[in-house]
Design a protein around this motif. Structure first.
Motif, mmCIF file in Angstrom:
data_model
loop_
_atom_site.group_PDB
_atom_site.id
_atom_site.type_symbol
_atom_site.label_atom_id
_atom_site.label_comp_id
_atom_site.label_asym_id
_atom_site.label_seq_id
_atom_site.Cartn_x
_atom_site.Cartn_y
_atom_site.Cartn_z
ATOM 1 N N PRO A 28 0.814 -1.226 0.000
ATOM 2 C CA PRO A 28 0.000 0.000 0.000
ATOM 3 C C PRO A 28 0.849 1.279 0.000
ATOM 4 N N GLU A 31 2.224 1.731 -3.484
ATOM 5 C CA GLU A 31 1.145 2.124 -4.396
ATOM 6 C C GLU A 31 0.743 3.582 -4.186
ATOM 7 N N THR A 32 0.698 4.015 -2.939
ATOM 8 C CA THR A 32 0.350 5.412 -2.643
ATOM 9 C C THR A 32 1.368 6.354 -3.274
#
Length: 112
Positions: A28, A31-32
């Protein structure tokens, strides 16, 4: 192991260096970071796996989602520098046939 996400800009290309393991816990964050670039209009991204020890299915999803978003906007994603373990994961999962993987960052840059 934690993941360190470093990025730099070379001309109009964003190079994202992933240091550590790209797994369920760290995907995550990666991806951010990548999505921030996509939202700012970046069209060319290289993900350098030179210091990535391991990639899980969550990490593979990050690559696939990024590739789809870039392709939809007329951009491109290149991966480079995968070690034997990571390359084997990309091969077994079939991702090495879907994504453009180069040996070095220089090759990836010249391919964009």
């Amino acid at each position: 192991m934690a993941l360190e996400v470093l990025s730099k800009e070379i001309n109009d290309v964003i190079v994202v260096d992933l240091k550590g393991n790209l797994d369920t816990n760290t995907a995550p964050d990666a991806e951010t970071c990548i999505n921030d670039y996509l939202e700012s209009g970046t069209k060319k991204i290289i993900i350098n796996l030179g210091q990535t020890q391991y990639v899980s299915s969550a990490g593979l999803r990050v690559f696939l989602a990024t590739a789809k978003k870039l392709t939809a906007s007329g951009g491109a994603l290149k991966l480079c520098g995968a070690n034997e373990v990571v390359q084997e994961i990309l091969d077994i999962s079939g991702f090495s046939t879907i994504l453009d993987i180069k040996e070095t960052e220089e090759e990836a840059l010249s391919a964009l």
